[in-house]
Structures are given as C-alpha cells and as structure tokens.
Write an enzyme that holds these catalytic residues in place. Structure first.
Site, short mmCIF file in Angstrom:
data_model
loop_
_atom_site.label_atom_id
_atom_site.label_comp_id
_atom_site.label_asym_id
_atom_site.label_seq_id
_atom_site.Cartn_x
_atom_site.Cartn_y
_atom_site.Cartn_z
CG PHE A 126 -7.21 0.20 -25.51
CD1 PHE A 126 -6.38 -0.47 -26.50
CD2 PHE A 126 -8.39 -0.36 -25.25
CE1 PHE A 126 -6.84 -1.37 -27.09
CE2 PHE A 126 -8.73 -1.69 -25.50
CZ PHE A 126 -7.97 -2.23 -26.39
CG ASP A 196 -5.31 1.46 -19.51
OD1 ASP A 196 -4.54 0.81 -19.27
OD2 ASP A 196 -6.27 1.47 -20.18
CE1 TYR A 221 -5.28 -8.38 -21.98
CE2 TYR A 221 -7.04 -8.83 -20.09
CZ TYR A 221 -6.63 -8.11 -21.26
OH TYR A 221 -7.47 -7.06 -21.85
CE LYS A 222 -2.95 -5.33 -22.45
NZ LYS A 222 -3.43 -5.63 -24.12
NE ARG A 370 -0.25 -4.40 -30.51
CZ ARG A 370 -1.05 -4.61 -29.60
NH1 ARG A 370 -1.34 -3.13 -28.73
NH2 ARG A 370 -1.65 -5.62 -28.99
C1 LIG Z 1 -4.53 0.13 -22.96
C2 LIG Z 1 -5.66 -1.08 -22.76
N1 LIG Z 1 -6.79 -0.72 -21.70
C3 LIG Z 1 -7.73 -1.49 -21.75
C4 LIG Z 1 -7.73 -2.75 -22.42
C5 LIG Z 1 -9.02 -3.75 -22.08
O1 LIG Z 1 -8.98 -4.32 -21.11
P1 LIG Z 1 -10.17 -5.32 -20.93
O2 LIG Z 1 -10.51 -6.38 -21.92
O3 LIG Z 1 -9.48 -6.22 -19.69
O4 LIG Z 1 -11.37 -4.65 -20.26
C6 LIG Z 1 -6.60 -3.01 -23.05
C7 LIG Z 1 -6.72 -4.24 -23.82
O5 LIG Z 1 -5.79 -4.63 -24.66
C8 LIG Z 1 -5.54 -1.93 -23.27
O6 LIG Z 1 -4.41 -2.36 -24.18
#
Ligand SMILES: Cc1ncc(COP(=O)(O)O)c(C=O)c1O
Length: 411
Positions: A126, A196, A221-222, A370
């Site tokens: 990501f 992660d 939040y997911k 998605r």
């Molecule tokens: C795999 C992954 N890591 C990190 C994040 C980002 O998280 P944040 O916006 O809370 O920093 C996301 C956001 O969708 C994500 O999908």
C-alpha cells in the site's frame, strides 16, 4: 450442492450471521460492497456519540477524562480488538492513523536491529506504507529498501535484513500473504516482522502471535466499522514491547504523563506506543462499533466470506462473459481475502455506473474494480443482485454515458 448452485434465499436462511445485518444502519436502496474501505454505520453508534458529546463533554466537561474513563480508551478499545487478532488483553493500543502507527512500529523495529540496514518490502505494498518508509529513511539514512518480488523465494531478499514489512492482504488483488512461513523466513534470517493488517482484521481468522508477527498495525474504519478516520491499532509482541522504543515519544506514552517531569521515560507495555492526547470521539465510535464482534465467531465470518466471494466471482464470470472483465484476485479462496477485484480498462466508468445504480464498490487506479464483502451485513441476495446489475451495465454499455467519466477526488 455448491455455493454457486444453491439459491441465495436458501444460503441466507442458513447463514448464522444473517441477523447481524440488523445491527447496521444501511440505506435500503444500496448494496454496499465497500466495507473494506469504510465499514457501515452500526446501529446505536450515533446515540453513543450523542451521549459522549452532550453529556460527557457538554455537561461533565474535563471531569470525563476520569469519570468516563476517556484516559483508558486506547487500551480498552485495544482489548476489544485483541481477540480478532488472536492476541491477549493488554497487548493492543489504539490511536492515530495507520500511517502514524506504522511509522512508530517501523522505527522501533529498525532500532532493534541497529547493526543491519535493510528493510525488505514489496513494490506493490500500500503506498502509504512505502511513503512512511521513505520518510523514516530521512531520519535513519543508513536504512536501505529492498523489494521482494513474490516470484522469488523471500529468503533471497532477506540477507542482512533488519525488518520485513509486508501488508497481509493486498489492497489491490486481495491476495493473502502467508504470514507464518514469511515470518519464519524473516526470523531465520535474523530480521523482525512488521505486518499491516488493514485488510485482514475483522475478515480473516487471525492468530498473529502464533504466525510470527513482531509488530502489527491496522485500520479501524474498514471491517471494524469504526467510522471515517477511526483510529488504527498497534500490537507489539509481548517479548519485544518493553525493549522497543518508538520515536514519537509524547506524553501519553510516558510512564507518568501527569507528573510533568522533564525527560521521557516510556510507559511499560504497549502504552508506550501512544503519543499525544487520544481522539476521544473517534475512539468512542470504534468502541461502540466493536460491540457486534462479541457475538461473532471469526470462523463463521471467514466461512461466509469465502462463500460470498466464490459466488460473486462465479456470477460475474457467467453473466459478464466476453465483456472484458478479468479476475485480478486469486481464484484459490485459501489465498483470497474478503474482496474481489476485476480489471477492465474502463473500470472507473463502470464503477461509477454501478454506484449510480446503488451498488457501491470502489476503483483503484489504473483499472481495478474492487468489491468488498463484509459478512456482517452483506447477504447472498445482495451478491446476486449486484451481479445482475453489473451484467446489465455491461450488456447495455450504459457505463459509456458521459457523466460516468467525471473524475471524483476520492475513488
Ligand atoms: C493496507 C493499508 N495500509 C494503510 C492504509 C492507510 O491508513 P491510514 O489512512 O489510516 O493511515 C490503508 C488505507 O486504505 C490500507 O489499505
């Protein structure tokens, strides 16, 4: 009978999680397939926030830090997430965005291997994970990044590595990385692991301590449904937490924040991974959203998730055959998380057309549609209806209408 040949009505009638849909407030006109980006609103959450705002804040004011236990929220909410990760009480803390939490744990992991330089990760990780690593390298310029290509054995990339930093479920494809074998390879090479879990938590049956994670972070939040901008969680292996130090050493990670003494001394345990004043309103939202998990078995969640993604793939491939949609997610459900991705060169417009018909998924550049299936509130009937609407859009080519080409800021 397989999940593809049984009627949706029968599958929904037998679904042990079906009643949980009533715990969410979703507009009747919508089929929500984006719980992997922003979970749905839990029933009761607005009332809880109203109480926190009007009573705890409005009436009781600063007294609520003690009376309403605001101060304890990061650890209390962490204790409620811990079972979803397969770890113990007191091991998880909640606060700040995933990006910030990642910065803290990545720095802590790198500092525990001072004589090594390399952080191994994937180019397709990501983006924020890679951006955070770049930022950390400005402060720790001795760190080098080495990209592992999954077509090669990981061990080839691990020589001299300090840290292996991976995302467990790929945000684009939904592919699950084998945490146990990859972590074992990292440990064998003397590296620590940072995982992660943003697309894993609340959808996979996790046991991260057994599977060799040393540090883990993930979104609130997911699939956890904590609301937009809900804080992230951080877990550190108990064997490491008291020897780890993180650079955002603010007062809430101090062993005695209200002593107001000069000089930082880290709190013991996971509390040291806090930084500043917690986001009380967001933590209260996430706390409320976590109530639903008390009645849920992750085994049931994963089983339903696999059945739902299987049914969606089979439906789309049957009904949209020849329309240019190519499955990007793994076909093997054992290595597929809770989402299904299809590629199409007009993916953006197709997704906009779907959203206009009430089927909400999302789009990831350059060409990925998605669809995320939260088993807590998506039914098998929703899946069939989503397939029908997608097939209709593809057959009629209604996605070619000009309004679907207008690019939105957030996709
Ligand atoms: C795999 C992954 N890591 C990190 C994040 C980002 O998280 P944040 O916006 O809370 O920093 C996301 C956001 O969708 C994500 O999908």
């Amino acid at each position: 009978m397989t999940v593809e040949t049984t009627s949706a009505a029968e599958l929904d009638a037998k679904d042990p999680l079906a009643s949980l849909r009533g715990r969410f407030s979703l507009p009747g006109s919508v089929i929500y397939l984006d719980g992997n980006s922003l979970g749905a609103l839990p029933v009761g959450l607005a009332e809880r926030l109203d109480r926190v705002i009007r009573h705890e804040w409005g009436n009781r004011l600063i007294r609520s830090w003690n009376e309403a236990n605001w101060y304890e929220l990061p650890l209390r909410v962490g204790d409620r997430i811990a079972p979803l990760l397969g770890v113990g009480a007191g091991e998880v803390v909640v606060g700040d965005s995933t990006s910030v939490s990642l910065f803290r744990v990545l720095a802590a992991a790198a500092q525990l291997r001072p004589d090594r330089q390399v952080v191994v990760t994937e180019r397709g990780n990501f983006p924020t994970d890679l951006y955070i690593l770049d930022g950390l390298r400005q402060l720790m310029p001795h760190l080098e990044v080495r990209f592992w290509n999954e077509s090669e054995p990981l061990v080839n990339s691990l020589r001299g590595a300090a840290v292996l930093m991976l995302t467990h479920v790929d945000y684009r494809t939904g592919r699950i990385r084998d945490m146990r074998s990859l972590s074992a390879a990292a440990h064998e090479a003397g590296a620590l692991t940072v995982w992660d879990l943003s697309h894993s938590t609340g959808i996979l049956d996790l046991d991260i301590d057994r599977d060799g994670a040393d540090f883990a972070v993930g979104c609130g939040y997911k699939y956890l449904n904590g609301g937009p901008g809900a804080p992230s969680f951080t877990w550190v292996a108990p064997a490491l937490v008291d020897v780890a130090s993180q650079p955002l050493s603010g007062w809430f990670g101090h062993k005695d924040p209200f002593a107001f003494v000069p000089g930082f001394e880290a709190a013991s345990g996971i509390q040291r991974f806090l930084t500043g004043t917690q986001q009380v309103l967001s933590l209260a939202s996430l706390d409320e959203a976590l109530n639903v998990w008390e009645d849920v078995s992750m085994h049931d969640v994963r089983k339903k998730s696999i059945a739902q993604t299987e049914r969606f793939i089979a439906g789309v491939e049957r009904e949209c055959d020849g329309r240019g949609l190519a499955l990007l997610s793994p076909r093997n459900s054992e290595v597929r998380g809770g989402q299904v991705s299809f590629e199409h060169e007009e993916g953006y417009r197709i997704m906009q057309a779907l959203i206009s018909r009430g089927v909400i998924g999302d789009f990831r550049a350059p060409n990925v549609l998605r669809f995320g299936f939260s088993p807590l509130y998506v039914s098998f009937a929703d899946i069939d209806r989503a397939v029908d609407i997608l097939a209709e859009i593809m057959r009629s080519e209604s996605w070619k209408q000009p309004q679907f080409a207008a690019k939105q800021t957030v996709t």
